[in-house]
Design an enzyme around this catalytic site. Sequence first.
Site, short mmCIF file in Angstrom:
data_model
loop_
_atom_site.label_atom_id
_atom_site.label_comp_id
_atom_site.label_asym_id
_atom_site.label_seq_id
_atom_site.Cartn_x
_atom_site.Cartn_y
_atom_site.Cartn_z
CD GLN A 176 79.40 31.40 83.90
OE1 GLN A 176 80.56 31.61 83.58
NE2 GLN A 176 78.53 32.38 84.09
CB SER A 200 72.87 30.81 86.99
OG SER A 200 73.43 31.93 86.37
CG LEU A 201 74.50 28.75 81.26
CD1 LEU A 201 74.23 29.75 80.15
CD2 LEU A 201 75.90 28.18 81.17
CG HIS A 243 72.95 35.92 88.93
ND1 HIS A 243 71.93 35.77 88.03
CD2 HIS A 243 73.76 34.85 88.76
CE1 HIS A 243 72.10 34.65 87.36
NE2 HIS A 243 73.20 34.07 87.77
CD GLN A 288 69.07 33.48 84.58
OE1 GLN A 288 69.82 33.95 83.74
NE2 GLN A 288 68.78 32.21 84.67
NE ARG A 311 72.59 34.69 80.94
CZ ARG A 311 73.19 34.06 81.96
NH1 ARG A 311 74.28 33.36 81.74
NH2 ARG A 311 72.68 34.14 83.18
#
Length: 315
Positions: free
Chosen positions: A10, A91-92, A200, A249, A116
């Site tokens: 993102q 991340s993603l 996170h 994560q 998610r």
Amino acid sequence: MVFAAIFPGQGSQSVGMMQELYQSSSKIQNIYEQASSLLGYDLWKLTSSDDNNQLSSTVYTQPAMLVAGIASWNHYIENFDIKPSYMAGHSLGEYTALVCSGAIDFNDALSIVKTRAELMQNAVPDGEGAMAAIIGLEDKKVIELCDRYKGNNVVDAVNFNAPGQVVIAGEKKGIDKIIENAKDFGAKRALLLNVSVPSHCSLMDSVASELKEQLNSIKINETKIPVINNLEASVYKNTLHILDGLSNQVRKPVKWTQTIQYLIKQNINIHIEFGPGGVLTGLNKRIDRSLQSIKYDSPDSMKLINQTFFEKETL
């Protein structure tokens, strides 16, 4: 050529992204059609025009970035035979890497990422969570900054993106107080980010447990190409490690600087970023200026990759 494939998360999205690749490839058009069928809305229309200003909302951003990265990778493997030695995603982007490495089926990944995003969006009431970028402080100083000014609020240092560039996340009251005091603490800048959820950090603890249940419902395979995980900045060892890494994560920091440093230790000094924006290519310059990096998000990327990497080998 030895290289790593890296995938953004993102923050790299923009209206009109992937336009040239989409127009140039029927395979990419089919990928978007398949994704739209699974998601229940026209993903390409959202990506290309975003008439309702939805692309910045995490429930739409996450599927859009997953599909964009996978589409870019598919365009690459249609045109080049050389596979990377490692993969990593921010991340993603770790989900994208795991799909492209053969560990997770595309349909399963899209379903999980959709869930998610919804879980993350619903974990914190609108306006009560935030993220901010702290520029110009060492990692440990950012942690000290958070500890000093967050008060009774939840605020964590969550994305260690590059030396002097760390993202914090948590409750907005605490974030605002830290931004207010960051320059006096020694930071060059402190910028509130345009995101809809505080990713996170410990506010996502409930998401992690629910996400693990969802991940347990899909088949996870061994990776065909090693994937470096965000939590430890090390290679996933097996399918259970992947399950644990993806579920945790969402509530733990992204160790991106350490990920790139791990690749450097493996003598991987060429990186191709699959997906829009070029954010990770920019971070690479901050981590180690000697790295060669290129983003793959348009047909022109093919020519640039040939000129930069492959033509050198035929001289």
